[in-house]
Design a protein around this motif. Structure first.
Motif, PDB file in Angstrom:
ATOM      1  N   GLN A   1      -1.994  20.127  36.944  1.00  0.00           N
ATOM      2  CA  GLN A   1      -2.425  19.187  37.980  1.00  0.00           C
ATOM      3  C   GLN A   1      -3.697  18.421  37.603  1.00  0.00           C
ATOM      4  O   GLN A   1      -4.132  17.547  38.340  1.00  0.00           O
ATOM      5  CB  GLN A   1      -2.679  19.948  39.292  1.00  0.00           C
ATOM      6  N   LYS A   2      -4.286  18.741  36.469  1.00  0.00           N
ATOM      7  CA  LYS A   2      -5.566  18.131  36.077  1.00  0.00           C
ATOM      8  C   LYS A   2      -5.517  16.609  36.082  1.00  0.00           C
ATOM      9  O   LYS A   2      -6.463  15.948  36.510  1.00  0.00           O
ATOM     10  CB  LYS A   2      -5.983  18.607  34.681  1.00  0.00           C
ATOM     11  N   SER A   3      -4.429  16.064  35.622  1.00  0.00           N
ATOM     12  CA  SER A   3      -4.340  14.604  35.504  1.00  0.00           C
ATOM     13  C   SER A   3      -4.426  13.908  36.860  1.00  0.00           C
ATOM     14  O   SER A   3      -4.835  12.749  36.929  1.00  0.00           O
ATOM     15  CB  SER A   3      -3.054  14.211  34.792  1.00  0.00           C
ATOM     16  N   ARG A   4      -4.060  14.589  37.933  1.00  0.00           N
ATOM     17  CA  ARG A   4      -4.134  14.004  39.271  1.00  0.00           C
ATOM     18  C   ARG A   4      -5.571  13.717  39.693  1.00  0.00           C
ATOM     19  O   ARG A   4      -5.828  12.829  40.500  1.00  0.00           O
ATOM     20  CB  ARG A   4      -3.545  14.944  40.323  1.00  0.00           C
ATOM     21  N   PHE A   5      -6.510  14.515  39.166  1.00  0.00           N
ATOM     22  CA  PHE A   5      -7.875  14.476  39.658  1.00  0.00           C
ATOM     23  C   PHE A   5      -8.873  13.821  38.711  1.00  0.00           C
ATOM     24  O   PHE A   5     -10.027  13.612  39.086  1.00  0.00           O
ATOM     25  CB  PHE A   5      -8.343  15.909  39.956  1.00  0.00           C
ATOM     26  N   VAL A   6      -8.466  13.510  37.510  1.00  0.00           N
ATOM     27  CA  VAL A   6      -9.406  12.987  36.513  1.00  0.00           C
ATOM     28  C   VAL A   6     -10.060  11.690  36.983  1.00  0.00           C
ATOM     29  O   VAL A   6     -11.275  11.510  36.849  1.00  0.00           O
ATOM     30  CB  VAL A   6      -8.702  12.791  35.151  1.00  0.00           C
ATOM     31  N   ARG A   7      -9.294  10.812  37.556  1.00  0.00           N
ATOM     32  CA  ARG A   7      -9.826   9.516  37.995  1.00  0.00           C
ATOM     33  C   ARG A   7     -10.942   9.688  39.021  1.00  0.00           C
ATOM     34  O   ARG A   7     -12.004   9.071  38.913  1.00  0.00           O
ATOM     35  CB  ARG A   7      -8.696   8.682  38.572  1.00  0.00           C
ATOM     36  N   VAL A   8     -10.712  10.539  40.006  1.00  0.00           N
ATOM     37  CA  VAL A   8     -11.720  10.745  41.045  1.00  0.00           C
ATOM     38  C   VAL A   8     -12.944  11.467  40.476  1.00  0.00           C
ATOM     39  O   VAL A   8     -14.072  11.206  40.888  1.00  0.00           O
ATOM     40  CB  VAL A   8     -11.123  11.472  42.274  1.00  0.00           C
ATOM     41  N   LEU A   9     -12.744  12.339  39.498  1.00  0.00           N
ATOM     42  CA  LEU A   9     -13.882  13.016  38.864  1.00  0.00           C
ATOM     43  C   LEU A   9     -14.776  12.008  38.151  1.00  0.00           C
ATOM     44  O   LEU A   9     -16.002  12.072  38.257  1.00  0.00           O
ATOM     45  CB  LEU A   9     -13.399  14.087  37.888  1.00  0.00           C
ATOM     46  N   PHE A  10     -14.162  11.090  37.419  1.00  0.00           N
ATOM     47  CA  PHE A  10     -14.951  10.075  36.727  1.00  0.00           C
ATOM     48  C   PHE A  10     -15.679   9.166  37.718  1.00  0.00           C
ATOM     49  O   PHE A  10     -16.794   8.732  37.451  1.00  0.00           O
ATOM     50  CB  PHE A  10     -14.079   9.259  35.770  1.00  0.00           C
ATOM     51  N   GLN A  11     -15.076   8.896  38.870  1.00  0.00           N
ATOM     52  CA  GLN A  11     -15.749   8.105  39.903  1.00  0.00           C
ATOM     53  C   GLN A  11     -16.982   8.833  40.424  1.00  0.00           C
ATOM     54  O   GLN A  11     -18.032   8.236  40.644  1.00  0.00           O
ATOM     55  CB  GLN A  11     -14.821   7.844  41.086  1.00  0.00           C
ATOM     56  N   MET A  12     -16.848  10.136  40.602  1.00  0.00           N
ATOM     57  CA  MET A  12     -17.937  10.926  41.177  1.00  0.00           C
ATOM     58  C   MET A  12     -19.111  11.107  40.220  1.00  0.00           C
ATOM     59  O   MET A  12     -20.218  11.400  40.661  1.00  0.00           O
ATOM     60  CB  MET A  12     -17.420  12.283  41.633  1.00  0.00           C
TER      61      MET A  12
ATOM     62  N   SER B   1     -22.952  14.302  41.518  1.00  0.00           N
ATOM     63  CA  SER B   1     -22.875  13.972  40.092  1.00  0.00           C
ATOM     64  C   SER B   1     -22.854  15.240  39.243  1.00  0.00           C
ATOM     65  O   SER B   1     -22.049  15.364  38.314  1.00  0.00           O
ATOM     66  CB  SER B   1     -24.071  13.121  39.665  1.00  0.00           C
ATOM     67  N   TYR B   2     -23.744  16.175  39.556  1.00  0.00           N
ATOM     68  CA  TYR B   2     -23.812  17.421  38.798  1.00  0.00           C
ATOM     69  C   TYR B   2     -22.516  18.222  38.922  1.00  0.00           C
ATOM     70  O   TYR B   2     -21.960  18.684  37.927  1.00  0.00           O
ATOM     71  CB  TYR B   2     -25.003  18.266  39.273  1.00  0.00           C
ATOM     72  N   GLU B   3     -22.030  18.381  40.146  1.00  0.00           N
ATOM     73  CA  GLU B   3     -20.798  19.142  40.367  1.00  0.00           C
ATOM     74  C   GLU B   3     -19.598  18.465  39.707  1.00  0.00           C
ATOM     75  O   GLU B   3     -18.714  19.136  39.174  1.00  0.00           O
ATOM     76  CB  GLU B   3     -20.543  19.320  41.861  1.00  0.00           C
ATOM     77  N   ALA B   4     -19.558  17.135  39.740  1.00  0.00           N
ATOM     78  CA  ALA B   4     -18.458  16.413  39.092  1.00  0.00           C
ATOM     79  C   ALA B   4     -18.490  16.620  37.590  1.00  0.00           C
ATOM     80  O   ALA B   4     -17.448  16.845  36.957  1.00  0.00           O
ATOM     81  CB  ALA B   4     -18.527  14.927  39.433  1.00  0.00           C
ATOM     82  N   ALA B   5     -19.685  16.569  36.992  1.00  0.00           N
ATOM     83  CA  ALA B   5     -19.806  16.787  35.552  1.00  0.00           C
ATOM     84  C   ALA B   5     -19.395  18.213  35.189  1.00  0.00           C
ATOM     85  O   ALA B   5     -18.670  18.430  34.216  1.00  0.00           O
ATOM     86  CB  ALA B   5     -21.237  16.504  35.095  1.00  0.00           C
TER      87      ALA B   5
ATOM     88  N   THR C   1     -13.905  12.509  25.493  1.00  0.00           N
ATOM     89  CA  THR C   1     -14.313  11.519  26.484  1.00  0.00           C
ATOM     90  C   THR C   1     -14.914  12.196  27.708  1.00  0.00           C
ATOM     91  O   THR C   1     -15.938  11.751  28.237  1.00  0.00           O
ATOM     92  CB  THR C   1     -13.111  10.658  26.908  1.00  0.00           C
ATOM     93  N   ALA C   2     -14.299  13.274  28.151  1.00  0.00           N
ATOM     94  CA  ALA C   2     -14.785  13.998  29.318  1.00  0.00           C
ATOM     95  C   ALA C   2     -16.130  14.653  29.033  1.00  0.00           C
ATOM     96  O   ALA C   2     -17.056  14.572  29.845  1.00  0.00           O
ATOM     97  CB  ALA C   2     -13.765  15.047  29.745  1.00  0.00           C
ATOM     98  N   VAL C   3     -16.250  15.273  27.878  1.00  0.00           N
ATOM     99  CA  VAL C   3     -17.509  15.931  27.511  1.00  0.00           C
ATOM    100  C   VAL C   3     -18.621  14.901  27.360  1.00  0.00           C
ATOM    101  O   VAL C   3     -19.751  15.117  27.820  1.00  0.00           O
ATOM    102  CB  VAL C   3     -17.326  16.759  26.217  1.00  0.00           C
ATOM    103  N   ARG C   4     -18.318  13.772  26.752  1.00  0.00           N
ATOM    104  CA  ARG C   4     -19.319  12.713  26.580  1.00  0.00           C
ATOM    105  C   ARG C   4     -19.764  12.163  27.933  1.00  0.00           C
ATOM    106  O   ARG C   4     -20.961  11.954  28.167  1.00  0.00           O
ATOM    107  CB  ARG C   4     -18.744  11.587  25.718  1.00  0.00           C
ATOM    108  N   ALA C   5     -18.827  11.945  28.840  1.00  0.00           N
ATOM    109  CA  ALA C   5     -19.170  11.437  30.173  1.00  0.00           C
ATOM    110  C   ALA C   5     -20.023  12.439  30.943  1.00  0.00           C
ATOM    111  O   ALA C   5     -20.992  12.060  31.612  1.00  0.00           O
ATOM    112  CB  ALA C   5     -17.895  11.120  30.951  1.00  0.00           C
ATOM    113  N   ALA C   6     -19.693  13.716  30.838  1.00  0.00           N
ATOM    114  CA  ALA C   6     -20.479  14.748  31.514  1.00  0.00           C
ATOM    115  C   ALA C   6     -21.883  14.830  30.914  1.00  0.00           C
ATOM    116  O   ALA C   6     -22.876  14.933  31.645  1.00  0.00           O
ATOM    117  CB  ALA C   6     -19.775  16.091  31.427  1.00  0.00           C
ATOM    118  N   ALA C   7     -21.983  14.780  29.593  1.00  0.00           N
ATOM    119  CA  ALA C   7     -23.297  14.833  28.935  1.00  0.00           C
ATOM    120  C   ALA C   7     -24.151  13.627  29.337  1.00  0.00           C
ATOM    121  O   ALA C   7     -25.359  13.767  29.566  1.00  0.00           O
ATOM    122  CB  ALA C   7     -23.121  14.883  27.422  1.00  0.00           C
TER     123      ALA C   7
END
Length: 110
Positions: free
Chosen positions: A49-60, A69-73, A84-90
């Motif tokens: 189900q991860k793919s369903r939520f990736v877009r909203v995570l990147f928005q947050m 922001s911290y919880e989303a990262a 890409t996800a690790v870079r965005a979180a960092a």
């Protein structure tokens, strides 16, 4: 209301989120944190189900709230090891360190 829906009928909460995914950030920080908790719970149970939520995570990640922001990262890193996800979180963590004046927030991020 979403908290009750989330606890009573997770499937209906996911359907509601899917219908309103573009408006999540307009509903406030409390709602965003509930969405993050729903994301973690659903993805722990069913990793497909991860793919369903990736877009909203990147928005947050770009939320004005440090908590969101911290919880989303943290959620993004815990669900995905994609570069890409690790870079965005960092980047989000670095932004939080640079923009927050509160030393407690900086300690939590570190």
């Amino acid at each position: 209301a979403f908290l009750m829906l989330f606890n009573r009928s997770e499937d209906l909460a996911i359907q509601y989120l899917a219908k309103n995914i573009d408006d999540v950030m307009t509903f406030g920080d409390g709602f965003a944190l509930l969405v993050l908790e729903l994301t973690r719970r659903v993805c722990r149970r069913d990793p497909n189900q991860k793919s369903r939520f990736v877009r909203v995570l990147f928005q947050m990640l770009s939320s004005t709230s440090a908590a969101v922001s911290y919880e989303a990262a943290w959620t993004l890193v815990s669900l995905s090891n994609a570069p890409t996800a690790v870079r965005a979180a960092a980047t989000t963590y670095a932004t939080l360190l640079n923009t927050q004046n509160d030393n407690n927030v900086k300690l939590i991020v570190l």
